[in-house]
Design a protein around this motif. Structure first.
Motif, mmCIF file in Angstrom:
data_model
loop_
_atom_site.group_PDB
_atom_site.id
_atom_site.type_symbol
_atom_site.label_atom_id
_atom_site.label_comp_id
_atom_site.label_asym_id
_atom_site.label_seq_id
_atom_site.Cartn_x
_atom_site.Cartn_y
_atom_site.Cartn_z
ATOM 1 N N ALA A 276 0.857 -1.192 0.000
ATOM 2 C CA ALA A 276 0.000 0.000 0.000
ATOM 3 C C ALA A 276 0.888 1.236 0.000
ATOM 4 C CB ALA A 276 -0.913 -0.008 1.217
ATOM 5 N N VAL A 277 0.743 2.059 -1.007
ATOM 6 C CA VAL A 277 1.541 3.276 -1.134
ATOM 7 C C VAL A 277 0.636 4.475 -0.879
ATOM 8 C CG1 VAL A 277 2.961 4.693 -2.668
ATOM 9 C CG2 VAL A 277 3.105 2.193 -2.790
ATOM 10 N N GLU A 278 1.058 5.367 -0.005
ATOM 11 C CA GLU A 278 0.286 6.559 0.335
ATOM 12 C C GLU A 278 1.231 7.737 0.509
ATOM 13 O OE1 GLU A 278 -2.064 9.515 1.099
ATOM 14 O OE2 GLU A 278 -2.847 7.580 0.419
ATOM 15 N N TYR A 279 0.891 8.852 -0.135
ATOM 16 C CA TYR A 279 1.770 10.025 -0.123
ATOM 17 C C TYR A 279 1.792 10.725 1.227
ATOM 18 C CZ TYR A 279 3.797 14.476 -1.602
ATOM 19 O OH TYR A 279 4.599 15.579 -1.732
ATOM 20 N N ASP A 280 0.628 10.766 1.906
ATOM 21 C CA ASP A 280 0.480 11.535 3.131
ATOM 22 C C ASP A 280 0.748 10.666 4.354
ATOM 23 O OD1 ASP A 280 -1.761 12.522 5.368
ATOM 24 O OD2 ASP A 280 -0.706 14.164 4.382
ATOM 25 N N SER A 281 1.716 11.045 5.167
ATOM 26 C CA SER A 281 2.122 10.200 6.290
ATOM 27 C C SER A 281 1.003 9.974 7.310
ATOM 28 C CB SER A 281 3.357 10.795 6.974
ATOM 29 O OG SER A 281 3.779 9.989 8.030
ATOM 30 N N PRO A 282 0.291 11.015 7.765
ATOM 31 C CA PRO A 282 -0.803 10.754 8.720
ATOM 32 C C PRO A 282 -1.875 9.831 8.148
ATOM 33 C CG PRO A 282 -0.208 13.078 8.737
ATOM 34 C CD PRO A 282 0.512 12.465 7.585
ATOM 35 N N ARG A 283 -2.170 9.969 6.867
ATOM 36 C CA ARG A 283 -3.169 9.088 6.249
ATOM 37 C C ARG A 283 -2.645 7.659 6.130
ATOM 38 N NH1 ARG A 283 -7.439 10.665 3.387
ATOM 39 N NH2 ARG A 283 -6.904 9.464 1.526
ATOM 40 N N ALA A 284 -1.337 7.524 5.929
ATOM 41 C CA ALA A 284 -0.743 6.184 5.938
ATOM 42 C C ALA A 284 -0.918 5.535 7.311
ATOM 43 C CB ALA A 284 0.728 6.258 5.559
ATOM 44 N N GLY A 285 -0.871 6.356 8.363
ATOM 45 C CA GLY A 285 -1.113 5.846 9.703
ATOM 46 C C GLY A 285 -2.507 5.272 9.848
ATOM 47 N N ARG A 286 -3.488 5.850 9.168
ATOM 48 C CA ARG A 286 -4.855 5.323 9.213
ATOM 49 C C ARG A 286 -4.939 3.954 8.543
ATOM 50 N NH1 ARG A 286 -9.263 9.120 7.017
ATOM 51 N NH2 ARG A 286 -10.538 7.470 7.917
ATOM 52 N N ILE A 287 -4.144 3.748 7.489
ATOM 53 C CA ILE A 287 -4.113 2.426 6.855
ATOM 54 C C ILE A 287 -3.641 1.385 7.868
ATOM 55 C CG2 ILE A 287 -3.136 1.028 5.004
ATOM 56 C CD1 ILE A 287 -2.657 3.585 3.420
ATOM 57 N N ARG A 288 -2.569 1.709 8.565
ATOM 58 C CA ARG A 288 -2.011 0.766 9.555
ATOM 59 C C ARG A 288 -3.024 0.484 10.668
ATOM 60 N NH1 ARG A 288 2.485 4.372 8.622
ATOM 61 N NH2 ARG A 288 4.056 3.339 7.311
ATOM 62 N N GLN A 289 -3.737 1.514 11.105
ATOM 63 C CA GLN A 289 -4.749 1.317 12.152
ATOM 64 C C GLN A 289 -5.857 0.380 11.675
ATOM 65 O OE1 GLN A 289 -6.019 5.296 13.053
ATOM 66 N NE2 GLN A 289 -4.108 5.847 14.083
ATOM 67 N N ASN A 290 -6.301 0.571 10.443
ATOM 68 C CA ASN A 290 -7.361 -0.293 9.917
ATOM 69 C C ASN A 290 -6.873 -1.721 9.742
ATOM 70 O OD1 ASN A 290 -9.509 1.572 9.736
ATOM 71 N ND2 ASN A 290 -8.655 2.454 7.878
ATOM 72 N N LEU A 291 -5.655 -1.889 9.258
ATOM 73 C CA LEU A 291 -5.100 -3.234 9.129
ATOM 74 C C LEU A 291 -5.050 -3.933 10.482
ATOM 75 C CD1 LEU A 291 -2.162 -2.448 6.684
ATOM 76 C CD2 LEU A 291 -4.083 -3.965 6.176
ATOM 77 N N GLU A 292 -4.602 -3.205 11.502
ATOM 78 C CA GLU A 292 -4.469 -3.793 12.826
ATOM 79 C C GLU A 292 -5.821 -4.203 13.395
ATOM 80 O OE1 GLU A 292 -2.555 -2.736 17.237
ATOM 81 O OE2 GLU A 292 -2.532 -1.244 15.620
#
Length: 436
Positions: A276-292
């Motif tokens: 998963a590639v995401e330009y915005d670091s805080p939004r990338a954090g949301r990906i990790r939260q959802n995965l977890e």
């Protein structure tokens, strides 16, 4: 002990920041809601912000008729307060006397006591002249449906015969749609648990993982949320997992991946290696939260999807999904502030970005692999315009035809319009890379 802020005063400050200072509705709500303890007050604030943003173009224009001199620049919070007053009277249909009195009191709370009389006079005048004013506003598409004029015109141009329905659908409350995580629970079991908790729920008729609740609710309080049994995802956003048809063992790229809903859906469907590639670091954090929360695993990289040198290791992908940055004109019913922030000049900039990402990611696709280009836009320039320009003159790409139970074929790909099947607006084009 200081007095707790009133709902209407908080709503006026937050709405002014959204409509007149460019803040997102999510940001403004996240700042304001924690200041209220009573769930009923929180619900009213949410309604005032959502409907205030949704109907701002209509009621902002109404205030130009009701005020002798505009105050949106000199007194932006009071201007926003007046919009919330009209929302209470017209959209929420609160009792007139109580709504006006509470809005006038909010002007005093906002340290504008000298303007309390103005607030009272404007709202009373609306009540007296309501029929005439509504007729004037309804005579113009932009104010009738509360869309900026450029967007109302663009929708009419791109979707003649559908424009009226599209504009009307964008102002309807959407249902709450859930995607069941089939790795954690069955759709039937999740539905039964929700019904037992007092929720009204229906199985979506053709989306295999979809559940539909008629109204929004606090999902964190629903049974199964903490255990990762489901996620919130509109049905139109559940379609990509079907179109990608991922198989165990494949390598998958989700470009522009935040907040991660589509990536998680793919991972729920098959055992794949997903980047998963995401330009915005805080939004990338949301990906990790959802995965977890959903008990899923993927590699999440912060980077520009259009610059593959920064994140690609040279190993080709079997499936690629590009959920391209776009105008978001198809999801205005869920994100009403889009109509306040998007400008006509943005579209050319977005098209250039979409084209760059599509061209770059294509080079990482394996022969025989498939790429799904997705936007939540209604505008043909961002959709078949981008894909058509990419396909022009290429001999290594072909269009994979498909149909869906709702929506219509575009010149290339498929378009769901807002309200089709009570889903959001979304565009899809599926491409296959020919073997060399």
């Amino acid at each position: 002990m200081s007095k707790a802020p009133s709902v209407r005063a908080l709503a006026a400050e937050a709405l002014a920041s959204i409509a007149l200072s460019g803040h997102s509705l999510r940001e403004a709500a996240d700042r304001a809601l924690p200041k209220l303890a009573d769930p009923r007050d929180r619900a009213l604030l949410t309604a005032l912000l959502n409907d205030g943003a949704r109907w701002w173009p209509r009621f902002d224009a109404a205030l130009d008729r009701l005020l002798e001199k505009p105050i949106r620049r000199s007194e932006p919070v009071i201007h926003a307060l007046l919009v919330t007053g009209l929302v209470q009277l017209e959209t929420l249909q609160l009792p007139g006397y109580a709504a006006v009195a509470a809005t006038v009191e909010a002007a005093r709370e906002l340290r504008r006591p000298r303007l309390a009389g103005l607030v009272n006079a404007v709202l009373r005048r609306w009540q007296r002249e309501r029929e005439t004013l509504i007729a004037e506003l309804d005579a113009v598409p932009a104010t009738c449906h509360a869309h900026p004029a450029w967007l109302a015109s663009a929708i009419a141009h791109d979707w003649p015969g559908h424009a009226e329905a599209v504009l009307a659908a964008a102002n309807q409350e959407p249902p709450l749609m859930l995607r069941v995580n089939r790795r954690r629970a069955s759709r039937e079991a999740v539905a039964a648990a929700l019904v037992a908790a007092g929720q009204e729920v229906a199985l979506h008729p053709w989306l295999a993982d979809g559940l539909v609740l008629p109204h929004s609710t606090d999902i964190t309080r629903l049974p199964g949320f903490a255990d990762g049994h489901f996620a919130v995802q509109d049905g139109a956003a559940q379609v990509p997992a079907d179109l990608l048809d991922v198989q165990d063992g494949q390598r998958v790229l989700d470009a522009c991946a935040a907040p991660g809903g589509k990536a998680c859906h793919v991972l729920e469907r098959a055992h794949v290696s997903l980047l998963a590639v995401e330009y915005d670091s805080p939004r990338a954090g949301r990906i990790r939260q959802n995965l977890e929360r959903l008990h899923l695993e993927a590699e999440v990289v912060v980077g520009d999807a259009g610059d593959t040198s920064a994140w690609w290791n040279g190993q080709a992908f079997d499936r690629i999904m590009i959920d391209a940055p776009c105008s978001a004109t198809g999801v205005i019913r869920r994100r009403p502030d889009v109509r306040l922030h998007r400008r006509a000049a943005d579209i050319d900039v977005l098209v250039a970005q979409q084209s760059r990402i599509l061209s770059a990611c294509w080079e990482t696709l394996a022969p025989g692999g498939r790429l799904l280009y997705v936007t939540c836009s209604l505008l043909r320039q961002e959709n078949e315009g981008v894909v058509g320009a990419f396909m022009a003159g290429r001999d290594d790409a072909s269009i994979v035809p498909f149909t869906l139970p709702i929506g219509q074929a575009a010149a290339i790909g498929w378009q769901i319009l807002p309200g089709d099947g009570d889903l959001d607006g979304m565009y899809y084009a599926l491409l296959e890379r020919r073997p060399a």
